[in-house]
Design an enzyme around this catalytic site. Structure first.
Site, PDB file in Angstrom:
ATOM      1  N   HIS A 145      20.290  -7.506  -1.397  1.00 56.09           N
ATOM      2  CA  HIS A 145      21.323  -7.906  -2.567  1.00 56.09           C
ATOM      3  C   HIS A 145      20.720  -7.070  -3.839  1.00 56.09           C
ATOM      4  O   HIS A 145      20.180  -6.177  -3.831  1.00 56.09           O
ATOM      5  CB  HIS A 145      21.042  -9.350  -3.213  1.00 56.09           C
ATOM      6  CG  HIS A 145      19.446  -9.710  -3.279  1.00 56.09           C
ATOM      7  ND1 HIS A 145      18.753  -9.111  -4.322  1.00 56.09           N
ATOM      8  CD2 HIS A 145      18.564 -10.427  -2.559  1.00 56.09           C
ATOM      9  CE1 HIS A 145      17.486  -9.577  -4.144  1.00 56.09           C
ATOM     10  NE2 HIS A 145      17.113 -10.333  -3.101  1.00 56.09           N
ATOM     11  N   HIS A 188      17.327  -5.749  -4.880  1.00 57.22           N
ATOM     12  CA  HIS A 188      16.924  -4.616  -3.915  1.00 57.22           C
ATOM     13  C   HIS A 188      17.336  -3.292  -4.546  1.00 57.22           C
ATOM     14  O   HIS A 188      16.872  -2.362  -4.447  1.00 57.22           O
ATOM     15  CB  HIS A 188      17.171  -4.929  -2.538  1.00 57.22           C
ATOM     16  CG  HIS A 188      16.576  -6.035  -1.971  1.00 57.22           C
ATOM     17  ND1 HIS A 188      17.274  -7.239  -1.623  1.00 57.22           N
ATOM     18  CD2 HIS A 188      15.349  -6.523  -1.719  1.00 57.22           C
ATOM     19  CE1 HIS A 188      16.565  -7.960  -0.911  1.00 57.22           C
ATOM     20  NE2 HIS A 188      15.275  -7.619  -1.114  1.00 57.22           N
ATOM     21  N   ASP A 225       8.546 -10.896  -7.661  1.00 57.02           N
ATOM     22  CA  ASP A 225       7.356 -11.321  -7.069  1.00 57.02           C
ATOM     23  C   ASP A 225       6.063 -10.874  -7.673  1.00 57.02           C
ATOM     24  O   ASP A 225       5.416  -9.858  -7.357  1.00 57.02           O
ATOM     25  CB  ASP A 225       7.159 -10.787  -5.541  1.00 57.02           C
ATOM     26  CG  ASP A 225       8.687 -11.120  -4.826  1.00 57.02           C
ATOM     27  OD1 ASP A 225       8.153 -12.384  -4.000  1.00 57.02           O
ATOM     28  OD2 ASP A 225       9.453 -10.659  -4.828  1.00 57.02           O
TER      29      ASP A 225
HETATM   30  P1  AMP Z   1      11.993  -8.746  -0.111  1.00 58.87           P
HETATM   31  O1  AMP Z   1      13.100  -8.246   0.745  1.00 58.87           O
HETATM   32  O2  AMP Z   1      12.142 -10.060  -0.567  1.00 58.87           O
HETATM   33  O3  AMP Z   1      10.667  -8.641   0.613  1.00 58.87           O
HETATM   34  O4  AMP Z   1      11.950  -8.033  -1.454  1.00 58.87           O
HETATM   35  C1  AMP Z   1      11.716  -6.542  -1.311  1.00 58.87           C
HETATM   36  C2  AMP Z   1      11.459  -6.197  -2.881  1.00 58.87           C
HETATM   37  O5  AMP Z   1      12.595  -6.616  -3.556  1.00 58.87           O
HETATM   38  C3  AMP Z   1      10.143  -6.701  -3.499  1.00 58.87           C
HETATM   39  O6  AMP Z   1       9.608  -5.676  -4.342  1.00 58.87           O
HETATM   40  C4  AMP Z   1      10.603  -7.723  -4.490  1.00 58.87           C
HETATM   41  O7  AMP Z   1       9.794  -8.189  -5.569  1.00 58.87           O
HETATM   42  C5  AMP Z   1      12.079  -7.201  -4.850  1.00 58.87           C
HETATM   43  N1  AMP Z   1      13.165  -8.007  -4.991  1.00 58.87           N
HETATM   44  C6  AMP Z   1      13.521  -9.228  -4.498  1.00 58.87           C
HETATM   45  N2  AMP Z   1      14.253  -9.856  -5.290  1.00 58.87           N
HETATM   46  C7  AMP Z   1      14.397  -9.395  -6.562  1.00 58.87           C
HETATM   47  C8  AMP Z   1      15.111  -9.723  -7.600  1.00 58.87           C
HETATM   48  N3  AMP Z   1      15.915 -10.577  -7.807  1.00 58.87           N
HETATM   49  N4  AMP Z   1      15.177  -8.627  -8.720  1.00 58.87           N
HETATM   50  C9  AMP Z   1      14.278  -7.449  -8.694  1.00 58.87           C
HETATM   51  N5  AMP Z   1      13.611  -7.217  -7.528  1.00 58.87           N
HETATM   52  C10 AMP Z   1      13.524  -8.101  -6.436  1.00 58.87           C
END
Ligand code: AMP
Length: 280
Positions: free
Chosen positions: A31, A34, A147
């Site tokens: 989204h 990312h 996170d």
């Molecule tokens: P994930 O795919 O959920 O493991 O997240 C991958 C990376 O994207 C991690 O560094 C998360 O902290 C970051 N991330 C997830 N959601 C958001 C968001 N809404 N805003 C900024 N970074 C995000």
């Protein structure tokens, strides 16, 4: 954009790269959150490598590994549009040897907040990120502040293990109503999607109280609790902590509220740095 499934192919491509390499590890269902990490990453290096790997070792036995959203085709297109040069899409068997015996574990920073509620989660995170760092060998890696605890733990790990990698924290990207973007938002029932707005609204109320001089952690937590419970969300934890140590906030000018709630079956997290300018 080159799509790579094997570690050996990634390594041979990596060897040929000139200039700095930035890395954004993800679990897919991409989204705008990312994508914002990718555009931040591109500011710091000539080459952008993104990984998509739903890491089984960071999910507990009763968590949502099997139902975690997956959309490899859509994700590949998004990565390409975001300027990704190499997309690393390994299988579980490519990453984990059945006989593996090594785990990376950060002792402090992992015992409270999500660490207390999701035993073993951060060991899964630090192990996979170490492995990906060794495979990709980036100069810079970008992680989301959404996170917050993960970012703090990874910064510590990189220092402690002397990874020659700069870690960049990137701001949380939100929906127009304030809900932090998350792959798990796709799993929210429509009524819960509406009530999930209470999460960010509670954090904003606490921010206003902090701005007006409130310095009692318990009071700040209660403001958020009232907001989310009224909306029918079930708190997993709501904790006001020191943003550096993640220990209980004892007064002072810097504070963070971190929260996890259940909206039905779906667990969502968010946080706010109370001393920073409001960005929700
Ligand atoms: P994930 O795919 O959920 O493991 O997240 C991958 C990376 O994207 C991690 O560094 C998360 O902290 C970051 N991330 C997830 N959601 C958001 C968001 N809404 N805003 C900024 N970074 C995000």
């Amino acid at each position: 954009m080159i799509i790579v499934n094997s570690i050996s192919k990634l390594r041979s491509l990596r060897k040929e790269l000139e200039g700095e390499v930035a890395f954004v590890p993800t679990m897919g269902a991409l989204h705008e959150g990312h994508l914002s990490l990718m555009s931040e990453a591109k500011k710091h290096a000539q080459t952008l490598i993104v990984s998509i790997f739903v890491n089984p070792t960071q999910f507990g036995p009763n968590e949502d590994l099997d139902t975690y959203p997956r959309d490899t085709e859509g994700d590949s297109k998004k990565c390409e549009s975001a300027g990704c040069d190499i997309l690393f899409l390994p299988s579980v068997s490519e990453i984990y040897d059945d006989n593996a015996k090594t785990e990376v574990s950060v002792a402090s920073l992992t015992t409270n907040l999500c660490g207390a509620k999701r035993p073993g989660h951060f060991n899964g995170v630090t192990t996979i990120v170490s492995k990906l760092f060794n495979i990709v060998q980036p100069d810079v890696a970008v992680f989301g502040k959404k996170d917050y605890q993960q970012l703090a733990v990874l910064r510590r790990m990189v220092k402690d293990l002397n990874f020659p990698i700069r870690i960049i924290g990137s701001p949380t990207v939100r929906e127009s109503d304030g809900l932090a973007k998350s792959s798990r938002n796709l799993k929210l029932r429509s009524d819960y999607r509406k009530s999930a707005v209470a999460l960010s609204q509670g954090l904003v109320k606490a921010h206003k109280a902090f701005e007006s001089g409130e310095r009692k952690g318990a009071t700040l937590e209660q403001i958020v609790k009232d907001e989310v419970e009224t909306a029918g969300l079930v708190p997993d934890y709501i904790s006001c902590v020191d943003p550096d140590t993640l220990e209980t906030y004892e007064g002072g000018e810097k504070a963070l509220i971190a929260i996890a709630i259940f909206a039905g079956e779906v667990r969502l997290i968010d946080n706010i740095e109370l001393h920073e300018e409001l960005a929700i």
